[in-house]
Design a protein around this motif. Structure first.
Motif, mmCIF file in Angstrom:
data_model
loop_
_atom_site.group_PDB
_atom_site.id
_atom_site.type_symbol
_atom_site.label_atom_id
_atom_site.label_comp_id
_atom_site.label_asym_id
_atom_site.label_seq_id
_atom_site.Cartn_x
_atom_site.Cartn_y
_atom_site.Cartn_z
ATOM 1 N N PRO A 150 0.835 -1.204 0.000
ATOM 2 C CA PRO A 150 0.000 0.000 0.000
ATOM 3 C C PRO A 150 0.870 1.254 0.000
ATOM 4 O O PRO A 150 2.066 1.192 0.294
ATOM 5 C CB PRO A 150 -0.776 -0.123 1.313
ATOM 6 N N SER A 151 0.279 2.385 -0.339
ATOM 7 C CA SER A 151 0.956 3.680 -0.236
ATOM 8 C C SER A 151 0.005 4.682 0.416
ATOM 9 O O SER A 151 -1.224 4.523 0.355
ATOM 10 C CB SER A 151 1.384 4.189 -1.618
ATOM 11 N N PHE A 152 0.594 5.705 1.052
ATOM 12 C CA PHE A 152 -0.193 6.703 1.769
ATOM 13 C C PHE A 152 0.351 8.082 1.386
ATOM 14 O O PHE A 152 1.485 8.425 1.733
ATOM 15 C CB PHE A 152 -0.097 6.464 3.280
ATOM 16 N N ASN A 195 -1.431 -11.349 8.977
ATOM 17 C CA ASN A 195 -2.182 -12.614 8.998
ATOM 18 C C ASN A 195 -1.718 -13.581 7.911
ATOM 19 O O ASN A 195 -2.327 -14.621 7.685
ATOM 20 C CB ASN A 195 -3.682 -12.351 8.845
ATOM 21 N N GLY A 196 -0.632 -13.241 7.235
ATOM 22 C CA GLY A 196 -0.096 -14.105 6.198
ATOM 23 C C GLY A 196 -0.693 -13.890 4.822
ATOM 24 O O GLY A 196 -0.290 -14.545 3.867
ATOM 25 N N ASP A 197 -1.636 -12.963 4.698
ATOM 26 C CA ASP A 197 -2.313 -12.728 3.421
ATOM 27 C C ASP A 197 -2.061 -11.296 2.954
ATOM 28 O O ASP A 197 -2.633 -10.354 3.512
ATOM 29 C CB ASP A 197 -3.811 -12.970 3.579
ATOM 30 N N PRO A 198 -1.222 -11.087 1.953
ATOM 31 C CA PRO A 198 -0.961 -9.724 1.483
ATOM 32 C C PRO A 198 -2.154 -9.099 0.764
ATOM 33 O O PRO A 198 -2.210 -7.866 0.630
ATOM 34 C CB PRO A 198 0.225 -9.908 0.525
ATOM 35 N N ALA A 199 -3.104 -9.912 0.320
ATOM 36 C CA ALA A 199 -4.226 -9.382 -0.472
ATOM 37 C C ALA A 199 -5.107 -8.432 0.323
ATOM 38 O O ALA A 199 -5.767 -7.563 -0.259
ATOM 39 C CB ALA A 199 -5.062 -10.543 -1.026
#
Length: 422
Positions: free
Chosen positions: A172-174, A317-321
């Motif tokens: 992600p970016s901010f 949680n192990g999920d990058p999605a």
């Protein structure tokens, strides 16, 4: 003693004190009769019926026609001639002379009874086993505790304007100004202040980081960029520390080390002098903060926190999605809420002309409408237009890692020349 029919018999006459014992040859066999006289008596041997008789053959003369040996010459003597070649075998005889007068006796073999001994041995074995059972303590059952393997620590990295790689590998970016959750947990709290710079045409970079929470005794550690305009200090509970390289203990629960050693997350910054703060914190948490002139780069290393976590570094949680900018905002809010700030105050938000043009031109109307609904729900009712636009910009472009390239296209030629950008 009489011989068997067709065999060889011996008749012996013994005269004397003992008496006379006759031995007869077997019928149809050969007999020998010998007379011995003396104190003991005589022995006579006679031929069997239908056989030949050699009476007195040993004494001289010859046998009659049909005798066993034919004509004999001289005196004969018993000699060993080998098995199968002779006519005689040796026999042993015993004489009864009365009770207690001889040196031999008939002894009946005794059958030994081992049962009493076996029974005694069995009793002894049972006794020993019984003693062992009484003396040996009863086995105890040991319950092995099932220990979960130590969770693996991973890194979350911030660099530039600000790009992020979450603990799970999300990107992600901010880009908007304001105070954001980096890691939010009941015990561990890390926040970042993201602010635009003139070199990024208003798109935010990490300008300040704060660490606090019960895991460090509710102390607050803040790190700012090097230039005074952007703070220029390292602070613990609001007081400056480590004006130069060295080490500092935070209430005995955390240690800060300030030096120029560390692997850079962004090699574009390698041309500048390194000023790096290392935070060694409880629960396996560590931060490495790279202080540049007007912004910070950042590495955070930790295992997954008990009770869960969330923020700009994702939910681990192990999920990058599910580590998208929008998903993170929905879980923790678009900015740090009232009463949760580690910083003493909120920064003044700036929304540049380049960002306005980009938001109006490059965010599709449908996305802009959906973003507005989310921002109105997340921001306080008194939020200003600039605060709203800053939130909208993140919702529209948060998953665009190269938004700066687009923002540059809205800069005037004079601005580009002044900033030395192409």
């Amino acid at each position: 003693m009489g011989g068997m029919a067709g065999g060889m018999g011996v008749q012996t006459h013994q005269h004397g004190a003992v008496g006379h014992v006759p031995m007869g040859g077997m019928a149809g066999g050969m007999g020998v009769q010998t007379h011995q006289h003396g104190a003991v008596g005589g022995v006579s041997r006679g031929g069997g019926a239908g056989g030949c008789s050699c009476a007195g053959c040993l004494g001289g003369g010859g046998c009659v026609s049909g005798s066993c040996y034919g004509e004999q010459v001289g005196t004969g003597a018993m000699a060993v001639v080998g098995y199968g070649f002779g006519d005689w075998v040796t026999e042993t005889t015993y004489k009864f002379v009365g009770g207690g007068r001889g040196d031999l006796s008939i002894v009946t073999p005794t059958k030994r009874n081992f049962m009493p001994c076996l029974a005694l041995v069995a009793l002894l074995v049972l006794g020993v086993v019984g003693v062992l059972l009484v003396a040996t303590p009863a086995p105890t059952t040991t319950m092995k505790a099932v220990v979960d393997p130590q969770p693996q620590a991973k890194e979350c990295v911030f660099w530039g304007d600000p790009h992020v790689v979450t603990f799970d590998g999300g990107r992600p970016s901010f880009y908007g100004d304001g105070e954001y959750w980096i890691v939010r947990n009941d015990l561990v709290k890390i926040q970042g202040r993201f602010m635009g710079t003139k070199y990024t045409f208003g798109l935010a970079a990490t300008q300040k980081v704060a660490v606090g929470g019960p895991f460090i005794g509710n102390h607050v550690i803040e790190v700012e960029p090097m230039e005074k305009e952007f703070g220029g200090s390292i602070l613990v509970d609001g007081e400056p520390v480590l004006a130069q390289y060295g080490t500092y203990s935070v209430g005995g629960v955390a240690t800060l080390t300030y030096d120029g050693v560390g692997e850079l997350p962004d090699m574009a910054a390698s041309q500048w002098t390194k000023n790096i703060v290392h935070m060694y914190l409880p629960q396996g948490v560590s931060l490495t903060v790279y202080r540049w002139g007007n912004y910070l780069d950042l590495r955070i290393k930790m295992p997954p926190l008990r009770g869960g976590q969330d923020g700009s570094c994702g939910n681990f949680n192990g999920d990058p999605a599910d580590d998208t900018t929008q998903a993170i905002f929905e879980r923790v809010g678009v900015r740090v809420g009232q009463g949760e700030m580690l910083f003493k105050n909120r920064a003044t938000i700036v929304f540049t002309p380049e960002m306005e043009d980009m938001l109006r031109t490059n965010c599709p109307a449908q996305d802009l409408l959906a973003s507005r609904e989310h921002c109105q729900k997340e921001l306080p009712q008194e939020a200003s237009t600039i605060q709203m636009n800053s939130c909208l910009f993140d919702w529209c472009f948060g998953m665009n890692e190269h938004a700066l390239r687009t923002a540059k296209t809205y800069a005037t030629p004079e601005e580009r020349v002044a900033l030395g950008v192409e």
